[in-house]
Design a protein around this motif. Structure first.
Motif, PDB file in Angstrom:
ATOM      1  N   LEU A  98       0.829  -1.202   0.000  1.00 21.03           N
ATOM      2  CA  LEU A  98       0.000   0.000   0.000  1.00 21.03           C
ATOM      3  C   LEU A  98       0.867   1.257   0.000  1.00 21.03           C
ATOM      4  N   ALA A  99       0.358   2.311  -0.580  1.00 26.26           N
ATOM      5  CA  ALA A  99       1.074   3.596  -0.580  1.00 26.26           C
ATOM      6  C   ALA A  99       1.229   4.084   0.856  1.00 26.26           C
ATOM      7  N   ALA A 100       2.396   4.654   1.146  1.00 25.39           N
ATOM      8  CA  ALA A 100       2.667   5.135   2.505  1.00 25.39           C
ATOM      9  C   ALA A 100       1.960   6.454   2.794  1.00 25.39           C
ATOM     10  N   GLN A 101       1.650   7.201   1.733  1.00 29.21           N
ATOM     11  CA  GLN A 101       0.987   8.486   1.946  1.00 29.21           C
ATOM     12  C   GLN A 101      -0.516   8.275   2.042  1.00 29.21           C
ATOM     13  N   VAL A 102      -1.092   8.734   3.135  1.00 31.90           N
ATOM     14  CA  VAL A 102      -2.530   8.641   3.341  1.00 31.90           C
ATOM     15  C   VAL A 102      -3.073  10.026   3.640  1.00 31.90           C
ATOM     16  N   ALA A 103      -4.372  10.175   3.443  1.00 33.35           N
ATOM     17  CA  ALA A 103      -5.010  11.479   3.685  1.00 33.35           C
ATOM     18  C   ALA A 103      -5.177  11.676   5.179  1.00 33.35           C
ATOM     19  N   THR A 104      -4.116  12.193   5.808  1.00 38.18           N
ATOM     20  CA  THR A 104      -4.150  12.351   7.266  1.00 38.18           C
ATOM     21  C   THR A 104      -5.164  13.391   7.709  1.00 38.18           C
ATOM     22  N   ASN A 105      -5.582  14.252   6.777  1.00 35.07           N
ATOM     23  CA  ASN A 105      -6.596  15.239   7.130  1.00 35.07           C
ATOM     24  C   ASN A 105      -8.010  14.686   7.023  1.00 35.07           C
ATOM     25  N   HIS A 106      -8.141  13.512   6.486  1.00 32.50           N
ATOM     26  CA  HIS A 106      -9.464  12.907   6.318  1.00 32.50           C
ATOM     27  C   HIS A 106     -10.074  12.666   7.706  1.00 32.50           C
ATOM     28  N   PRO A 107     -11.328  13.039   7.917  1.00 35.84           N
ATOM     29  CA  PRO A 107     -11.918  12.909   9.258  1.00 35.84           C
ATOM     30  C   PRO A 107     -11.943  11.475   9.776  1.00 35.84           C
ATOM     31  N   LEU A 108     -12.144  10.514   8.869  1.00 36.75           N
ATOM     32  CA  LEU A 108     -12.159   9.130   9.344  1.00 36.75           C
ATOM     33  C   LEU A 108     -10.773   8.704   9.816  1.00 36.75           C
ATOM     34  N   THR A 109      -9.740   9.084   9.066  1.00 39.90           N
ATOM     35  CA  THR A 109      -8.380   8.770   9.488  1.00 39.90           C
ATOM     36  C   THR A 109      -8.094   9.409  10.841  1.00 39.90           C
ATOM     37  N   ARG A 110      -8.549  10.636  11.023  1.00 41.01           N
ATOM     38  CA  ARG A 110      -8.332  11.343  12.288  1.00 41.01           C
ATOM     39  C   ARG A 110      -9.099  10.668  13.431  1.00 41.01           C
ATOM     40  N   ILE A 111     -10.337  10.291  13.172  1.00 36.51           N
ATOM     41  CA  ILE A 111     -11.137   9.654  14.218  1.00 36.51           C
ATOM     42  C   ILE A 111     -10.480   8.352  14.678  1.00 36.51           C
ATOM     43  N   LEU A 112     -10.066   7.544  13.710  1.00 33.01           N
ATOM     44  CA  LEU A 112      -9.534   6.224  14.042  1.00 33.01           C
ATOM     45  C   LEU A 112      -8.117   6.285  14.582  1.00 33.01           C
ATOM     46  N   ALA A 113      -7.451   7.457  14.386  1.00 38.28           N
ATOM     47  CA  ALA A 113      -6.143   7.658  15.000  1.00 38.28           C
ATOM     48  C   ALA A 113      -6.279   8.391  16.328  1.00 38.28           C
ATOM     49  N   GLY A 114      -7.522   8.609  16.761  1.00 38.20           N
ATOM     50  CA  GLY A 114      -7.742   9.228  18.060  1.00 38.20           C
ATOM     51  C   GLY A 114      -7.624  10.747  18.063  1.00 38.20           C
ATOM     52  N   LYS A 115      -7.675  11.398  16.890  1.00 44.31           N
ATOM     53  CA  LYS A 115      -7.559  12.849  16.815  1.00 44.31           C
ATOM     54  C   LYS A 115      -8.955  13.471  16.887  1.00 44.31           C
ATOM     55  N   VAL A 116      -9.233  14.188  17.951  1.00 41.52           N
ATOM     56  CA  VAL A 116     -10.543  14.802  18.103  1.00 41.52           C
ATOM     57  C   VAL A 116     -10.394  16.273  18.458  1.00 41.52           C
ATOM     58  N   ASP A 117     -11.410  17.029  18.097  1.00 43.55           N
ATOM     59  CA  ASP A 117     -11.452  18.450  18.408  1.00 43.55           C
ATOM     60  C   ASP A 117     -12.480  18.707  19.491  1.00 43.55           C
ATOM     61  N   ARG A 118     -12.448  19.944  19.988  1.00 45.75           N
ATOM     62  CA  ARG A 118     -13.449  20.327  20.969  1.00 45.75           C
ATOM     63  C   ARG A 118     -14.847  20.309  20.343  1.00 45.75           C
ATOM     64  N   LEU A 119     -15.832  20.073  21.185  1.00 44.99           N
ATOM     65  CA  LEU A 119     -17.212  20.008  20.710  1.00 44.99           C
ATOM     66  C   LEU A 119     -17.649  21.336  20.100  1.00 44.99           C
ATOM     67  N   ASP A 120     -17.242  22.461  20.727  1.00 45.91           N
ATOM     68  CA  ASP A 120     -17.663  23.759  20.199  1.00 45.91           C
ATOM     69  C   ASP A 120     -16.986  24.068  18.862  1.00 45.91           C
ATOM     70  N   MET A 121     -15.792  23.490  18.606  1.00 51.74           N
ATOM     71  CA  MET A 121     -15.147  23.677  17.316  1.00 51.74           C
ATOM     72  C   MET A 121     -15.909  22.922  16.225  1.00 51.74           C
ATOM     73  N   TYR A 122     -16.384  21.722  16.576  1.00 49.83           N
ATOM     74  CA  TYR A 122     -17.199  20.959  15.640  1.00 49.83           C
ATOM     75  C   TYR A 122     -18.470  21.732  15.286  1.00 49.83           C
TER      76      TYR A 122
END
Length: 892
Positions: free
Chosen positions: A108-132
């Motif tokens: 698989l290609a090593a470059q992934v869409a790290t900005n993709h929300p699903l990638t962020r969710i599954l990597a544990g990257k979350v924002d504040r509720l008010d930012m959402y």
């Protein structure tokens, strides 16, 4: 591209995401040693060593129907996933040739869409509720802004006057507009041009713009474009061109928005460089200053042929005579305006249409009036509003002082001193012919009388002019008198003053009208007083009598150019004979009598003919209601302020309120991202148009403003607020029940010139699923759950995400189908709207073309092409996952 961690069992060849360094891309397990695991990240070539039981890693796994990317650069759609000895193998269909492929996860290609929300969710990257929540507000605001017909018309630091909005609305959305903006002095043709320009830029209809202005107005235009419209143009004078030439590229290639002085059109080298780039909009101010016989007019003619959209500006279109006026119309449409004699005959023929037009207007038959005006020849290429038609102007009072013969300068100076002393608390603007006289008067007043006056002339720099204007305008510390030269006063408005001193008189009636227009303009709150010192046996004596005969001081003088064309030789002869001490009194008497008679006849003819048609055509009030409503719906200053205050708070900017209408905005050390246009020291901002108009040093924020547009862009295109986890407190639901809310963004990719967003703006489709994958979107409206949600810190959020990774991945995949259905419904509606709107406009143009030859074939063809291109573009929309919010029910 998604991830799923079933367990922390590491095997060489597996692909994992770093929860703490997502920018590293997709890692590969390379070595196991004791309780340590080593992961290689090919994107950066770096190795990371982790303790197995505490590794901040998320297993990367694609599901059936998802898209994968091979390391060699091609993509495939997953049809089956096999797992053997802890390693994944993907079976799929290669995109492009539809061949079957087998891809071990190590390939698989090593470059992934790290900005993709699903990638962020599954990597544990979350924002504040008010930012959402702020992101969702931005999505809606952007959609409302893009689809509004008021885009580009609300951001100007100017009163939104109906006649200016009408002209802007008529011109801005045309395919390659080519028009002459010729409103009388004081009606704001520059504002009209700015509104047209800003709307075309913000909607994508224009991108590369060239503005040509008189040399003396170059810096003034730069400032006005920035102050009024937040448009940063670059001035290309000879010095800038010489510097650009050293860089080796095309002189004008480095900037999209360029402004040049008229003199550059005469330059033997730099004028030719103007044709090395493709301008799509050309604006020429004071177009009447270039005579058809001049070389720079010939170059301007080539430039108008080189540029598809052209705006010519002049308050005095016939100052140099009808032949010059016809030559400027030829710049706009040489095919239509090719016979001067036929043009004259046609203009005279319009007189017969006026009684019918007046009848329709009087009885309110707007449909019949529109049909008649649409058939009026130059009505489509020339807009000339008159003061009489618009109304709201002050009354002019003439105060003439007849002075005995003698030293003309000294006699008038003494009179001026007495005038100023008699009105100590009032502001005076004095305009005279030359800079030399301005400087002489300034020195005489200072030395002989101790009177300090501000000076304003073409020899001053931009900063010096601004300081002079501010010194004069200040009610507390300002001076009583502003001394202006003829050219130095152009483009400046001093409607806060009520006294105008005409220290000498110009030789052309239009120049006199321009002088008076510095004070007599929209925004003037009181009557104005025009003071004229007339010294016996001077040219002013002849000129004053001539101007008074045509009533040029007390009335607007649209007929001045035609009178000048007829009487100029006689007036010059009278001035010469007087200078020789032998005034021809018979010629003087006959010239004045003939002027009175001809002026009266011309005003009657103008009222009865072409000029009246121009008035009715340039502003049709009944057609502005819909646009006015759209402006009201879009402005919403209270809603804008609430949104921007939230944005500044979340992004590390401080806003210190100064009063009810303004505040000081400045960056802090916690600012998340630099904002273009925000200086380090900050700036004062307001959301109130009226406050901004009264305080020019305060930045006026609207939805059109670049700072607001940056906020919308950051919250809709970047990752801010794209992921969130929250606790739901609802006792009616089972503890531990969870829900996932997804927003999908939908856009249609098309060339900017099509302005696709007017029919299909940025869409955000919401899908709400419960933990079993059931679609609750129709049952639970947006925002209903927000009041039951509580903030969850990042540590707890990550723990919840680790437990729900597999379920989230499956839910997100399930949500695509309802999102696609919502998108298809919106696309169908947009397609129907395109057909209805553009077919209606097409039929209107075709009907209009039968009676008005100024409807070009290219306009009709452009409408056809836009309709077909938009419908085709709707067939290939781009649907993307934009944001994800997971809500877990834990009632207290």
């Amino acid at each position: 591209m998604v991830a799923n961690a079933t367990s922390m069992q590491f095997i060489p060849g597996q692909r994992w995401l770093s929860e703490t360094e997502m920018e590293q891309g997709l890692g590969m397990v390379s070595q196991l040693q004791g309780r340590m695991v080593t992961v290689l990240f090919p994107v950066t070539g770096e190795f990371r060593h982790y303790a197995m039981n505490e590794a901040p890693l998320a297993r990367y796994r694609l599901l059936v129907d998802e898209q994968g990317h091979h390391g060699d650069g091609w993509s495939f759609r997953v049809t089956q996933v096999d797992e053997q000895n802890g390693l994944l193998t993907y079976h799929g269909i290669r995109e492009g040739d539809e061949s079957a492929v087998v891809v071990p996860e190590a390939q698989l290609a090593a470059q992934v869409a790290t900005n993709h929300p699903l990638t962020r969710i599954l990597a544990g990257k979350v924002d504040r509720l008010d930012m959402y929540q702020l992101r969702q507000q931005a999505q809606q605001h952007l959609q409302d802004w893009q689809r509004s017909p008021a885009v580009g018309l609300i951001g100007a630091r100017a009163d939104l006057l109906p006649h200016q909005l009408y002209v802007a609305a008529q011109v801005a959305d045309r395919h390659h507009p080519r028009v002459l903006l010729a409103d009388e002095v004081g009606l704001g043709k520059t504002i009209e041009a700015g509104l047209i320009l800003q709307r075309r830029l913000l909607t994508g209809r224009s991108e590369r713009v060239l503005i040509v202005v008189p040399d003396s107005l170059a810096h003034q235009w730069l400032v006005e474009l920035l102050r009024r419209f937040n448009l940063g143009f670059s001035l290309f004078d000879e010095e800038r061109c010489e510097q650009a030439a050293l860089d080796g590229d095309a002189i004008f290639a480095s900037e999209q928005l360029a402004l040049i002085p008229q003199s550059l059109l005469s330059h033997p080298v730099w004028s030719g460089e103007l044709f090395e780039v493709s301008w799509d909009l050309l604006i020429v101010d004071e177009a009447h200053q270039m005579a058809p016989s001049e070389p720079r007019f010939q170059l301007l003619q080539k430039l108008t042929q080189h540029t598809p959209s052209v705006l010519l500006l002049t308050a005095t279109p016939e100052q140099a005579g009808l032949a010059a006026h016809f030559a400027r119309l030829q710049l706009l449409d040489p095919d239509r305006f090719n016979d001067f004699d036929a043009f004259i005959e046609e203009q005279e023929g319009y007189q017969a249409l006026v009684p019918k037009a007046e009848e329709f207007a009087a009885r309110g038959d707007v449909q019949a009036l529109d049909e008649l005006l649409d058939s009026y020849g130059t009505g489509r290429v020339m807009f000339r509003n008159s003061r009489r038609h618009i109304g709201g102007f002050p009354t002019r009072h003439l105060e003439v002082e007849e002075l005995e013969a003698g030293d003309s300068l000294l006699t008038r100076f003494e009179w001026l001193v007495q005038l100023l002393k008699a009105h100590k608390q009032e502001k005076f603007v004095l305009i005279c012919r030359s800079t030399e006289l301005v400087l002489a008067l300034h020195e005489m007043l200072r030395v002989q009388q101790g009177i300090h006056a501000a000076v304003f002339h073409e020899g001053l720099s931009l900063v010096e002019r601004d300081r002079a204007a501010a010194y004069f305008a200040s009610p507390e510390d300002g001076c009583q008198l502003l001394l202006c030269s003829e050219i130095g006063s152009e483009g400046r408005n001093f409607q806060f003053a009520q006294h105008l001193v005409l220290f000498d008189l110009p030789r052309h009636p239009d120049l006199l009208e321009q002088r008076i227009g510095r004070l007599d303009r929209l925004g003037q709150q009181a009557d104005i007083y025009i003071h004229v010192p007339v010294v016996a046996n001077t040219p002013e004596q002849i000129l004053f009598a001539w101007y008074e005969a045509m009533q040029a001081f007390t009335q607007t003088n649209a007929i001045g150019a035609m009178l000048y064309q007829h009487f100029a030789p006689a007036i010059e002869q009278l001035i010469d004979s007087q200078a020789n001490g032998d005034l021809d009194t018979e010629l003087f008497a006959s010239a004045m009598q003939e002027t009175r008679a001809m002026a009266a006849d011309m005003r009657v003819a103008a009222d009865a003919g072409r000029d009246r048609l121009q008035e009715l055509n340039a502003f049709r009030p009944h057609q502005i209601d819909q646009l006015t409503s759209a402006i009201e719906a879009l402005q919403k200053p209270v809603e804008l302020e609430r949104f921007m205050l939230s944005f500044w708070d979340r992004f590390g900017l401080e806003f210190d309120r100064l009063n009810d209408h303004s505040g000081w905005l400045y960056p802090t050390e916690h600012m998340r991202i630099p904002l273009a246009g925000l200086p380090e020291e900050g700036l004062t901002v307001t959301f109130s148009r009226s406050y901004a108009l009264a305080h020019e040093d305060v930045t006026f924020l609207s939805w059109d403003h670049p700072l607001v547009q940056q906020a919308l862009e950051l919250l809709t295109r970047d990752t801010f607020g794209s992921t969130a986890v929250a606790l739901l407190q609802n006792r009616a639901l089972t503890a531990g029940a969870w829900f996932i809310e997804l927003h999908f963004s939908s856009v249609v990719l098309a060339p900017k010139q099509l302005a696709v967003q007017e029919f299909y703006p940025h869409h955000s489709f919401r899908v709400l699923l419960d933990g079993q994958g059931r679609d609750l979107t129709p049952k639970v409206a947006p925002g209903v759950l927000d009041k039951q949600l509580q903030f969850l810190d990042k540590k707890q959020a990550r723990l919840l995400l680790k437990q729900l990774r597999a379920e989230c991945q499956q839910a997100i995949q399930t949500a695509w189908k309802p999102a696609e259905a919502l998108q298809q419904k919106a696309l169908t509606q947009a397609s129907e709207q395109v057909k209805a709107t553009l077919n209606h406009e097409l039929n209107r143009l075709l009907k209009l073309k039968q009676s008005n030859p100024l409807v070009r074939d290219s306009e009709v063809e452009a409408l056809n092409q836009r309709r077909d291109a938009l419908i085709e573009a709707f067939k290939q929309p781009l649907l993307q996952l934009d944001s994800v919010r997971i809500m877990v029910n834990m009632p207290t």
